[in-house]
Structure formats: C-alpha cells, structure tokens
Write an enzyme that holds these catalytic residues in place. Structure first.
Site, short mmCIF file in Angstrom:
data_model
loop_
_atom_site.label_atom_id
_atom_site.label_comp_id
_atom_site.label_asym_id
_atom_site.label_seq_id
_atom_site.Cartn_x
_atom_site.Cartn_y
_atom_site.Cartn_z
N PRO A 89 -15.74 -70.23 -3.85
CA PRO A 89 -15.68 -69.00 -4.63
C PRO A 89 -14.74 -69.16 -5.83
O PRO A 89 -13.75 -69.88 -5.72
CB PRO A 89 -15.12 -67.97 -3.64
CG PRO A 89 -14.45 -68.75 -2.56
CD PRO A 89 -15.12 -70.09 -2.51
N ASP A 165 -9.56 -77.51 -5.66
CA ASP A 165 -10.49 -77.99 -4.62
C ASP A 165 -10.63 -79.51 -4.61
O ASP A 165 -11.29 -80.07 -3.72
CB ASP A 165 -11.87 -77.31 -4.80
CG ASP A 165 -12.43 -77.50 -6.22
OD1 ASP A 165 -13.04 -76.55 -6.74
OD2 ASP A 165 -12.23 -78.59 -6.81
N HIS A 195 -2.93 -76.91 -11.94
CA HIS A 195 -2.40 -75.97 -10.93
C HIS A 195 -2.21 -76.66 -9.60
O HIS A 195 -2.23 -76.03 -8.55
CB HIS A 195 -3.34 -74.75 -10.80
CG HIS A 195 -3.33 -73.92 -12.06
ND1 HIS A 195 -4.23 -72.93 -12.31
CD2 HIS A 195 -2.51 -73.96 -13.15
CE1 HIS A 195 -3.97 -72.38 -13.51
NE2 HIS A 195 -2.93 -73.00 -14.03
N CYS A 203 7.98 -79.70 1.66
CA CYS A 203 8.73 -78.65 2.38
C CYS A 203 9.32 -77.69 1.35
O CYS A 203 9.99 -78.13 0.40
CB CYS A 203 9.85 -79.28 3.20
SG CYS A 203 10.96 -78.01 3.87
N CYS A 230 13.62 -80.10 8.49
CA CYS A 230 14.46 -78.88 8.55
C CYS A 230 13.72 -77.69 9.13
O CYS A 230 14.21 -76.56 9.10
CB CYS A 230 14.94 -78.54 7.13
SG CYS A 230 13.63 -77.80 6.13
N1 APR Z 1 -21.89 -70.61 -14.03
C1 APR Z 1 -21.24 -70.24 -15.15
N2 APR Z 1 -20.06 -69.57 -15.16
C2 APR Z 1 -19.54 -69.27 -13.95
C3 APR Z 1 -20.16 -69.61 -12.72
C4 APR Z 1 -21.39 -70.31 -12.80
N3 APR Z 1 -22.04 -70.71 -11.69
N4 APR Z 1 -19.37 -69.16 -11.70
C5 APR Z 1 -18.31 -68.55 -12.27
N5 APR Z 1 -18.42 -68.62 -13.62
C6 APR Z 1 -17.47 -68.12 -14.61
C7 APR Z 1 -16.99 -66.71 -14.36
O1 APR Z 1 -17.87 -65.79 -14.99
C8 APR Z 1 -15.62 -66.74 -15.03
O2 APR Z 1 -15.73 -66.53 -16.42
O3 APR Z 1 -16.29 -68.93 -14.49
C9 APR Z 1 -15.15 -68.16 -14.78
C10 APR Z 1 -14.20 -68.26 -13.58
O4 APR Z 1 -13.04 -67.53 -13.91
P1 APR Z 1 -11.91 -67.31 -12.79
O5 APR Z 1 -12.54 -66.83 -11.54
O6 APR Z 1 -10.85 -66.49 -13.43
O7 APR Z 1 -11.35 -68.77 -12.49
P2 APR Z 1 -10.34 -69.60 -13.37
O8 APR Z 1 -10.59 -69.42 -14.83
O9 APR Z 1 -10.37 -70.99 -12.85
O10 APR Z 1 -8.94 -68.93 -12.99
C11 APR Z 1 -7.79 -69.50 -13.55
O11 APR Z 1 -6.42 -68.08 -12.18
O12 APR Z 1 -5.59 -67.01 -10.29
C12 APR Z 1 -5.61 -68.17 -11.01
O13 APR Z 1 -5.16 -70.04 -9.65
C13 APR Z 1 -6.19 -69.33 -10.23
O14 APR Z 1 -6.43 -71.48 -11.36
C14 APR Z 1 -6.92 -70.16 -11.28
C15 APR Z 1 -6.67 -69.41 -12.57
ZN ZN Z 2 12.34 -79.36 5.14
#
Ligand code: APR
Ligand code: ZN
Length: 346
Positions: A89, A165, A195, A203, A230
C-alpha cells in the site's frame, strides 16, 4: 564539476539540524541557472538552442533522449506509488493508502506511526505495520525492472527512493539481504534509501546495531525486538519524522546538478527534504513525471521541459519501455528474475 557553495550550503542546511525528514514545507533548493550542455543528439530534439527549441516535450522525446544516449546521467526519484502494483500500500491514496487504514491501531493521527515520541510511548502499532510490510512478502514490478535496465545500460546516475520496502535493492527475500547484497537489484552505490530501510536495525537506547534477521524473527511472532546489550527497543533503520536522513542522501548535492534527465515516479512529493530535490536539477533539464496525479513543484511551479505521463505507473513505464525499443529485453529480464525468485520460494 565545481559546485557553487550556495548549493552546498543549501544541502547542508537540509541535512544539519532542521535537515530532518519532515513534511511541513521547508525552504526549497532552487534549481541551477547555468544551461547544461546537451550532446549533439539532444539538439535534434531541442533544436540548436535559441527559440528554435521544440516547445512542448513529449514522452517520445524523452525516450529519444535516452535511446540516443543524448542523456546519460539519469537521476530517478520514486515513492510508494511504484510499489502499489507489487501489492504494497502507498501512504496517501484515499481509501487504499496506509494512512486511511490505521483504524485498527490505537494512534492519535496516521503519521504518529512514524514518530519517535509515539514509538517510545507505544511501539506496538509500528511493529504490527512492519509485519504487514515485511519486504519478503512482495516482489518487484515492471517499474523496478526498468530502473535495473537503466543501470545495466550505464544510464542511471542514481536512484533516490523514499520507499522502505527494499524492492529496488533486493530481488531476493530480505532474510538473505546483507548490507551489500545486490544479486540482481540496483547496486548499493546507485541507490539512496532516503527514508532508510528494514535491511538493518539499531537499538534505540544504546545504538547497538542489530542484524535484520534477528529483528524480523521477533516481529514475525509479534514480539517487540529487544537489545541483547541493554534490553532497549530495537528499531529498524527507517527514518522517522524528525530524524536526520542518511548521510548518503547528501550525494544529491552532486547528483542533481550533474543530472541531464530527471524521472519522478509514484510519489506525492509531500515530504521534505526529498520533495525539493525535484527542483534541484538545472532548469534546462527535462523532468518526466509518471504518476496518477500531477504533484509537487511540477504542479505549482512547472518548467518548460516538464513531461507529465498521468495514470497507472506500470502503464506509463511500459509505454516508455516500448518507445525505447526495450520491451523484449525487459520481458527477458523479468522472466530471469522471476525464475530466481520462484527458485527461492521452493
Ligand atoms: N500508478 C500511478 N501512481 C500511483 C499508483 C499507481 N499504481 N499508486 C499510487 N500512486 C501515486 C499516488 O496517487 C500518489 O500521488 O503515488 C503517490 C504516492 O504518494 P504517497 O502515498 O504520499 O507516497 P510517498 O510519496 O512515497 O510518501 C512520501 O511520506 O509518510 C511518508 O514515509 C512516508 O516515505 C513516505 C513519504
Ligand atoms: Zn541497547
């Protein structure tokens, strides 16, 4: 290439105090002003400079730049959207994104799951999420394999990912991943995991490093991983909000001014300082966004050489691969790697 001190200072600011991962908007790095010298191949697309340049670039023009090697220093920026086709996801897609599906965890607001203060207060939601995201459960998709082809053809300058991932690096189960493991993925030298990743853990109290395998053994049986030195909580080397980004992220100071093509895939460009990198290439460098939505600076500060391929990321990548004439090569690569993974699972 001597870097202007201003850019280095801007980057150090991002990585020193206040250079942590945050999503409140931070000062953006401004792209350089010096026009980059394209090789002869590029001038056929851009014309010989001046106003004879072709105005709007299209996907086929980007393919031409790559195919003719007019662009050979390709920097790639990706987010969770490239892994949704693999079943992982993303974070912000309404309904399917992680942040809309955390009801079962008792957290005050979605992002708290990646905040240290909440983690020390109650680490259970994070570890339950980690178990769900266990990288060994997912496989790379066409998008990951496209980056591998870019690398194999000597065109990939660097791949900057926000994803945890591990699908860019390990085309094998995480349990066999060591720091330099790259049997068939993108070599460590080409990959910046901005990230962090689950590949290693530390730890949170005494900072003793802990191998990924030990950490996963606990997580998979719903045990909070404890430090053998620890007994503090062992946290995977994922960058939580407020934590500094890995030192390797600083390579952007060199990579982005050097880049002659920027590819941005599957990200909302919501999180700093990663999002600002999209403006750190020279203003004359083409930027190709392959994403469901128009996002970040490409939406609110577009440039004349931006190319936007909206829609499903796999569809967009397959279109680009076809324009490149790499479809057969891609299919062979996927067949080979899938065979390896199947062999792994037996
Ligand atoms: N095809 C095209 N676009 C897609 C698809 C797909 N199959 N699936 C998702 N998207 C697009 C979404 O529409 C969105 O614009 O990818 C983008 C994903 O955005 P986020 O969910 O915000 O993910 P990301 O940009 O990686 O988030 C950045 O936010 O909370 C932190 O740690 C988290 O590293 C992450 C950071
Ligand atoms: Zn420790």
């Amino acid at each position: 290439m001597a870097l202007c001190p201003r850019r280095v200072v801007a980057a150090l600011k991002l990585l020193g105090p206040g250079g942590e991962r945050a999503w409140a908007r931070q000062p953006r790095i401004t792209g350089g002003r010096r026009p980059i010298s394209f090789s002869a191949g590029a001038s056929s697309i851009f014309g010989s400079g001046g106003n004879s340049r072709k105005e709007k670039l299209l996907l086929q023009d980007v393919a031409e730049l790559i195919r003719t090697r007019a662009c050979q220093r390709v920097v790639v920026m990706v987010g969770a959207g490239i892994s949704t086709p693999s079943g992982v996801p993303d974070f912000r897609s309404p309904g399917s994104g992680l942040y809309s599906n955390l009801q079962q965890y008792d957290i005050p607001y979605p992002e708290a799951i990646f905040e240290l203060e909440f983690f020390f207060h109650n680490p259970k939601p994070f570890f339950a999420l980690a178990k769900e995201l266990y990288p060994g459960n997912y496989r790379p998709n066409v998008t990951h394999y496209f980056f591998r082809l870019l690398h194999e053809k000597g065109l990939l300058l660097r791949l900057y990912t926000q994803n945890i991932d591990g699908l860019e690096r390990a085309f094998q189960k995480l349990t066999v991943v060591t720091e330099n493991f790259h049997a068939s993925g993108i070599p460590a030298s080409k990959l910046i995991e901005a990230h962090g990743s689950f590949a290693s853990a530390t730890c949170a109290v005494c900072r003793t490093p802990s191998p990924g395998e030990d950490f996963w053994a606990d997580v998979m049986v719903d045990r909070i991983p404890r430090c053998p030195v620890c007994t503090g909580i062992v946290k995977p080397d994922i960058v939580f909000f407020g934590e500094p980004l890995p030192q390797r992220f600083l390579l952007h100071v060199i990579d982005f001014p050097m880049a002659d093509l920027l590819l941005i895939l599957g990200t909302s460009l919501e999180v700093e300082p990663f999002a600002s990198l999209s403006e750190a290439v020279q203003s004359s460098v083409p930027r190709l966004l392959i994403n469901r939505d128009l996002v970040g600076p490409l939406a609110w500060r577009p440039r004349s050489r931006d190319v936007v391929q909206l829609g499903d990321v796999v569809h967009g990548v397959e279109k680009l691969v076809e324009l490149l004439g790499w479809t057969e090569e891609m299919q062979d690569l996927i067949q080979r790697e899938t065979g390896k993974l199947d062999g792994q699972d037996r």
